[in-house]
Scaffold this motif. Structure first.
Motif, PDB file in Angstrom:
ATOM      1  N   GLU A 144     -26.842 -10.289  19.421  1.00 38.35           N
ATOM      2  CA  GLU A 144     -27.653 -10.031  18.232  1.00 38.35           C
ATOM      3  C   GLU A 144     -27.158  -8.792  17.496  1.00 38.35           C
ATOM      4  OE1 GLU A 144     -32.331  -9.833  16.782  1.00 38.35           O
ATOM      5  OE2 GLU A 144     -31.866  -9.818  18.932  1.00 38.35           O
ATOM      6  N   ALA A 145     -26.739  -7.764  18.232  1.00 42.21           N
ATOM      7  CA  ALA A 145     -26.256  -6.541  17.590  1.00 42.21           C
ATOM      8  C   ALA A 145     -24.979  -6.792  16.802  1.00 42.21           C
ATOM      9  CB  ALA A 145     -26.025  -5.457  18.642  1.00 42.21           C
ATOM     10  N   ALA A 146     -24.200  -7.800  17.202  1.00 44.28           N
ATOM     11  CA  ALA A 146     -22.956  -8.123  16.497  1.00 44.28           C
ATOM     12  C   ALA A 146     -23.186  -9.093  15.338  1.00 44.28           C
ATOM     13  CB  ALA A 146     -21.949  -8.710  17.476  1.00 44.28           C
ATOM     14  N   GLY A 147     -24.433  -9.482  15.102  1.00 48.72           N
ATOM     15  CA  GLY A 147     -24.735 -10.328  13.963  1.00 48.72           C
ATOM     16  C   GLY A 147     -24.863 -11.803  14.250  1.00 48.72           C
ATOM     17  N   HIS A 148     -24.784 -12.219  15.509  1.00 46.12           N
ATOM     18  CA  HIS A 148     -24.960 -13.632  15.832  1.00 46.12           C
ATOM     19  C   HIS A 148     -26.430 -14.007  15.673  1.00 46.12           C
ATOM     20  CE1 HIS A 148     -20.887 -14.204  17.564  1.00 46.12           C
ATOM     21  NE2 HIS A 148     -21.002 -12.912  17.837  1.00 46.12           N
ATOM     22  N   ARG A 149     -26.663 -15.236  15.278  1.00 44.45           N
ATOM     23  CA  ARG A 149     -28.026 -15.700  15.003  1.00 44.45           C
ATOM     24  C   ARG A 149     -28.587 -16.430  16.227  1.00 44.45           C
ATOM     25  NH1 ARG A 149     -30.696 -17.056  10.080  1.00 44.45           N
ATOM     26  NH2 ARG A 149     -32.492 -18.425  10.437  1.00 44.45           N
ATOM     27  N   HIS A 172     -24.970 -20.734  25.150  1.00 41.20           N
ATOM     28  CA  HIS A 172     -24.782 -21.976  24.416  1.00 41.20           C
ATOM     29  C   HIS A 172     -24.742 -21.660  22.931  1.00 41.20           C
ATOM     30  CE1 HIS A 172     -25.771 -24.241  28.120  1.00 41.20           C
ATOM     31  NE2 HIS A 172     -26.614 -23.229  28.326  1.00 41.20           N
ATOM     32  N   ALA A 173     -23.921 -22.397  22.186  1.00 43.23           N
ATOM     33  CA  ALA A 173     -23.793 -22.200  20.747  1.00 43.23           C
ATOM     34  C   ALA A 173     -23.694 -23.562  20.075  1.00 43.23           C
ATOM     35  CB  ALA A 173     -22.569 -21.342  20.433  1.00 43.23           C
ATOM     36  N   PRO A 174     -23.979 -23.637  18.758  1.00 40.28           N
ATOM     37  CA  PRO A 174     -24.042 -24.944  18.099  1.00 40.28           C
ATOM     38  C   PRO A 174     -22.714 -25.657  17.924  1.00 40.28           C
ATOM     39  CG  PRO A 174     -24.466 -23.166  16.540  1.00 40.28           C
ATOM     40  CD  PRO A 174     -24.477 -22.558  17.904  1.00 40.28           C
ATOM     41  N   ALA A 178     -18.612 -21.212  16.888  1.00 40.10           N
ATOM     42  CA  ALA A 178     -19.645 -20.245  17.245  1.00 40.10           C
ATOM     43  C   ALA A 178     -19.516 -19.831  18.705  1.00 40.10           C
ATOM     44  CB  ALA A 178     -21.021 -20.835  16.976  1.00 40.10           C
ATOM     45  N   LEU A 179     -19.109 -20.762  19.553  1.00 38.76           N
ATOM     46  CA  LEU A 179     -18.943 -20.437  20.970  1.00 38.76           C
ATOM     47  C   LEU A 179     -17.796 -19.459  21.164  1.00 38.76           C
ATOM     48  CD1 LEU A 179     -20.354 -21.394  23.600  1.00 38.76           C
ATOM     49  CD2 LEU A 179     -18.406 -22.934  23.936  1.00 38.76           C
ATOM     50  N   ARG A 180     -16.686 -19.701  20.455  1.00 39.09           N
ATOM     51  CA  ARG A 180     -15.545 -18.788  20.568  1.00 39.09           C
ATOM     52  C   ARG A 180     -15.894 -17.412  20.012  1.00 39.09           C
ATOM     53  NH1 ARG A 180     -12.225 -17.985  24.028  1.00 39.09           N
ATOM     54  NH2 ARG A 180     -12.625 -15.795  23.671  1.00 39.09           N
ATOM     55  N   ALA A 181     -16.632 -17.370  18.917  1.00 34.80           N
ATOM     56  CA  ALA A 181     -17.039 -16.087  18.342  1.00 34.80           C
ATOM     57  C   ALA A 181     -17.944 -15.328  19.307  1.00 34.80           C
ATOM     58  CB  ALA A 181     -17.757 -16.309  17.005  1.00 34.80           C
ATOM     59  N   ALA A 182     -18.845 -16.046  19.992  1.00 31.24           N
ATOM     60  CA  ALA A 182     -19.715 -15.392  20.973  1.00 31.24           C
ATOM     61  C   ALA A 182     -18.888 -14.837  22.127  1.00 31.24           C
ATOM     62  CB  ALA A 182     -20.748 -16.387  21.496  1.00 31.24           C
ATOM     63  N   ALA A 183     -17.877 -15.587  22.555  1.00 24.27           N
ATOM     64  CA  ALA A 183     -17.012 -15.098  23.633  1.00 24.27           C
ATOM     65  C   ALA A 183     -16.289 -13.822  23.205  1.00 24.27           C
ATOM     66  CB  ALA A 183     -16.004 -16.180  24.028  1.00 24.27           C
ATOM     67  N   ASP A 184     -15.770 -13.807  21.985  1.00 24.38           N
ATOM     68  CA  ASP A 184     -15.069 -12.613  21.489  1.00 24.38           C
ATOM     69  C   ASP A 184     -16.007 -11.405  21.457  1.00 24.38           C
ATOM     70  OD1 ASP A 184     -12.772 -14.097  21.168  1.00 24.38           O
ATOM     71  OD2 ASP A 184     -13.053 -14.414  19.013  1.00 24.38           O
ATOM     72  N   ARG A 204     -20.006 -27.960  25.807  1.00 26.95           N
ATOM     73  CA  ARG A 204     -19.277 -26.751  26.172  1.00 26.95           C
ATOM     74  C   ARG A 204     -20.223 -25.548  26.143  1.00 26.95           C
ATOM     75  NH1 ARG A 204     -14.563 -26.893  28.575  1.00 26.95           N
ATOM     76  NH2 ARG A 204     -13.612 -25.209  27.374  1.00 26.95           N
ATOM     77  N   TYR A 205     -20.004 -24.607  27.042  1.00 25.69           N
ATOM     78  CA  TYR A 205     -20.816 -23.392  27.091  1.00 25.69           C
ATOM     79  C   TYR A 205     -19.974 -22.270  27.671  1.00 25.69           C
ATOM     80  CZ  TYR A 205     -21.313 -24.105  32.135  1.00 25.69           C
ATOM     81  OH  TYR A 205     -21.059 -24.250  33.482  1.00 25.69           O
ATOM     82  N   LEU A 206     -20.458 -21.047  27.531  1.00 24.46           N
ATOM     83  CA  LEU A 206     -19.789 -19.886  28.112  1.00 24.46           C
ATOM     84  C   LEU A 206     -20.476 -19.484  29.405  1.00 24.46           C
ATOM     85  CD1 LEU A 206     -19.422 -17.471  25.042  1.00 24.46           C
ATOM     86  CD2 LEU A 206     -17.673 -19.011  25.971  1.00 24.46           C
ATOM     87  N   LEU A 207     -19.673 -19.072  30.361  1.00 22.55           N
ATOM     88  CA  LEU A 207     -20.198 -18.400  31.546  1.00 22.55           C
ATOM     89  C   LEU A 207     -19.717 -16.958  31.436  1.00 22.55           C
ATOM     90  CD1 LEU A 207     -21.831 -19.192  34.064  1.00 22.55           C
ATOM     91  CD2 LEU A 207     -19.667 -19.337  35.308  1.00 22.55           C
ATOM     92  N   ALA A 208     -20.656 -16.038  31.307  1.00 18.63           N
ATOM     93  CA  ALA A 208     -20.311 -14.636  31.028  1.00 18.63           C
ATOM     94  C   ALA A 208     -20.881 -13.726  32.099  1.00 18.63           C
ATOM     95  CB  ALA A 208     -20.843 -14.236  29.658  1.00 18.63           C
TER      96      ALA A 208
END
Length: 213
Positions: A144-149, A172-174, A178-184, A204-208
């Motif tokens: 959220e701090a990086a501007g993701h919705r 999870h991203a739409p 968006a998923l790659r941007a969240a990973a970055d 597809r989803y991220l495991l972080a």
């Protein structure tokens, strides 16, 4: 058996800063919390006091702290009393605009300061113990701090959820972009993130997980 904290001490713990754990009270009150192992005095000026992991656990289990039960498993509870809460995705949209942006930025700066104060080497580019014990909330704040919705009932967006792994969250991203941007974003915030496929839905989803070095 250790005596439970007094009502006054519980109030100090409950009203500590929700992100940094910074405490406010008289010198005698703060010293009493230190003796109980619920707080520590920072060695560098201005020598503020902060909750220890035991203090954070007490704060989260305190009956005085009330709020809505998350509707989705793994979601962090939203704040109903004005206390900041990172949006993990799936909540009602809630307040938006410049006020929310200031809250999010302030919380993120507070978290960076907590990293500097509690990481042994003073590093601000690596998650701290608070983040490792609040994985969903910490990852959501970074996004959220990086501007993701975040997702809400009306719009799609990111969703951060707990996983069976004790040191990882699922993001999870739409869509793939968006998923790659969240990973970055998470990697810049000191997390490790990799893409995986959910076997049943093929989504597809991220495991972080927080980076340790």
């Amino acid at each position: 058996m250790t005596r439970p904290p007094t009502a006054a001490q519980r109030r100090l713990v409950d009203t500590a800063d929700p992100v940094t754990g910074r405490l406010k009270g008289t010198p005698a009150q703060l010293a009493a919390l230190v003796r109980r192992g619920l707080a520590f005095r920072h060695p560098r000026p201005p020598h503020d006091h902060f909750l220890t992991p035991a203090g954070h656990r007490l704060r989260e289990s305190a009956p005085e702290r009330t709020g809505p039960v998350p509707a989705t498993a793994g979601a962090a509870p939203a704040a109903a009393d004005g206390v900041f809460a990172a949006r993990v995705g799936g909540e009602d949209a809630g307040p938006a605009g410049p006020g929310r942006l200031r809250e999010v930025r302030g919380a993120w700066q507070g978290l960076l300061e907590l990293r500097r104060m509690t990481n042994p080497d003073g590093a601000a580019d690596r998650p701290c113990d608070w983040e490792r014990s609040h994985l969903v909330r910490a990852a959501a704040l970074a996004l959220e701090a990086a501007g993701h919705r975040p997702a809400d009932p009306e719009t799609d967006g990111y969703r951060v959820r707990a996983t069976p792994q004790p040191d990882a969250v699922a993001v999870h991203a739409p869509d793939a972009g968006a998923l790659r941007a969240a990973a970055d974003t998470l990697e810049r915030a000191g997390w490790q993130a990799g893409e995986y496929t959910e076997p049943r839905t093929r989504a597809r989803y991220l495991l972080a997980s927080p980076r340790r070095v």
